[in-house]
Design a protein around this motif. Sequence first.
Motif, PDB file in Angstrom:
ATOM      1  N   ALA A  21     -41.895  22.359  14.213  1.00 25.05           N
ATOM      2  CA  ALA A  21     -41.371  21.247  14.999  1.00 25.05           C
ATOM      3  C   ALA A  21     -40.835  20.128  14.120  1.00 25.05           C
ATOM      4  CB  ALA A  21     -42.458  20.713  15.930  1.00 25.05           C
ATOM      5  N   LYS A  22     -41.486  19.852  12.998  1.00 20.43           N
ATOM      6  CA  LYS A  22     -41.068  18.708  12.187  1.00 20.43           C
ATOM      7  C   LYS A  22     -39.691  18.928  11.567  1.00 20.43           C
ATOM      8  CE  LYS A  22     -42.795  19.254   7.429  1.00 20.43           C
ATOM      9  NZ  LYS A  22     -43.734  18.738   6.431  1.00 20.43           N
ATOM     10  N   LYS A  25     -37.170  18.408  14.839  1.00 19.45           N
ATOM     11  CA  LYS A  25     -37.263  17.233  15.700  1.00 19.45           C
ATOM     12  C   LYS A  25     -36.071  16.300  15.550  1.00 19.45           C
ATOM     13  CE  LYS A  25     -39.452  14.909  18.796  1.00 19.45           C
ATOM     14  NZ  LYS A  25     -39.631  15.468  20.152  1.00 19.45           N
ATOM     15  N   GLU A  28     -33.165  17.447  17.565  1.00 18.94           N
ATOM     16  CA  GLU A  28     -33.381  17.263  18.998  1.00 18.94           C
ATOM     17  C   GLU A  28     -33.195  15.800  19.408  1.00 18.94           C
ATOM     18  OE1 GLU A  28     -37.263  18.896  19.487  1.00 18.94           O
ATOM     19  OE2 GLU A  28     -36.587  20.970  19.299  1.00 18.94           O
ATOM     20  N   LEU A  29     -33.694  14.884  18.578  1.00 18.72           N
ATOM     21  CA  LEU A  29     -33.527  13.463  18.883  1.00 18.72           C
ATOM     22  C   LEU A  29     -32.063  13.042  18.761  1.00 18.72           C
ATOM     23  CD1 LEU A  29     -36.654  11.882  17.136  1.00 18.72           C
ATOM     24  CD2 LEU A  29     -36.226  12.083  19.589  1.00 18.72           C
ATOM     25  N   GLU A  56     -39.992   6.874  17.387  1.00 17.78           N
ATOM     26  CA  GLU A  56     -40.349   8.180  16.823  1.00 17.78           C
ATOM     27  C   GLU A  56     -39.428   8.532  15.651  1.00 17.78           C
ATOM     28  OE1 GLU A  56     -41.214  12.726  18.463  1.00 17.78           O
ATOM     29  OE2 GLU A  56     -40.077  11.313  19.701  1.00 17.78           O
ATOM     30  N   TYR A  57     -38.171   8.176  15.780  1.00 17.94           N
ATOM     31  CA  TYR A  57     -37.165   8.511  14.761  1.00 17.94           C
ATOM     32  C   TYR A  57     -37.455   7.815  13.426  1.00 17.94           C
ATOM     33  CZ  TYR A  57     -32.507   9.688  12.979  1.00 17.94           C
ATOM     34  OH  TYR A  57     -31.464  10.193  12.238  1.00 17.94           O
ATOM     35  N   LEU A  60     -39.913  10.185  10.942  1.00 18.84           N
ATOM     36  CA  LEU A  60     -39.740  11.621  10.732  1.00 18.84           C
ATOM     37  C   LEU A  60     -39.834  11.948   9.244  1.00 18.84           C
ATOM     38  CD1 LEU A  60     -36.720  12.308  13.137  1.00 18.84           C
ATOM     39  CD2 LEU A  60     -39.152  12.650  13.603  1.00 18.84           C
TER      40      LEU A  60
END
Length: 334
Positions: A21-22, A25, A28-29, A56-57, A60
């Motif tokens: 996921a990392k 991500k 996706e963002l 969240e961004y 990362l």
Amino acid sequence: MARKQMVLSNKEELKSDLELAKYFKAFELSTEFRRIKFSDKSLFHHLPRLIKAGIEYQFLSYYFGSVPKWRVLARKLLSAKRIAPDYVMTGPSKSGSSDLVSHLLLHPNILHPLAKELRLYANKDWRLYYPTVKEKKNLERNIVGPARCGYLEPTLSNLKVLERLHDVNPDCKVIITLRDPVARAYSYWKWEIFVGGSRLKQNKKMAYFQDYSKYIERALDLFPSIKMETVCGPQVLESGIYYKAVEQWINRFGRKNVLVLDVAEYFQDRQPVLEKIQKFLGIPVISIPEYGKKTNENPIKLPPPDPKTKSKLAKFYQPYNKKLFKLIGFEFDW
């Protein structure tokens, strides 16, 4: 995910999912931000999600392109000695490289830069995006074989990038991912529409962008004398003419250091292509987990290309493809 063992138990499968996921991500963002920009609804409507995604961004571990400035400044203040890339994964834009690049990062011997697309040709601080020498040495104490870190941007035809990379490391391994230029042209048009958003919709002078056949008809009419209008930057037709750019990479780094791939083979079956790359980079061959969703895929749905336009493009690209196949010594199913 355990760096040495990949997936061995239910507990470690959870780690693998988190590790996967990392690396995906940021894509996706970024797609979500563009989707909001493309939306007909006001920014106020999307404000709660924008705030949450924006926070969240900031934190990362791996970015698609744009990195928060404070993250780069923090690295600059550390003043640590940093490594340079020892392999290159490049190709034309919209060649599907984001998915391949991100899956390879799951290999325990691969270190990742801070961002996939760091604009090396224009970024004087590009080395700040790479791991430290200490981080590389620490990893190599715990793995079999060498640690690798790559330059991952789709800048196939950018000679400034080629020369800069050669200056930094003339022994770089170069992996070039290509895509059937007819399919790539359609994907590129969709990306123009998505990135252009409402701004492109409202521009009456560029109304032909809304119809793929008219878009390609204009590009063919202007080629090669006049550059086609574009939102994303690269030229739609020229970006699908590969042979001369591939020739430059081969001439500069040596044929044995350049691996040319058809991305369609990767999406048909990821593992054999990933294994070929691992062997090429001289790292242990392992089975790399698959994320499932295609990375950086355009979320908007548009009418498929009509057969007549596809035929025109196939005829246009045929002589250039022949030159490419003669250069690399084998053919792709284009």
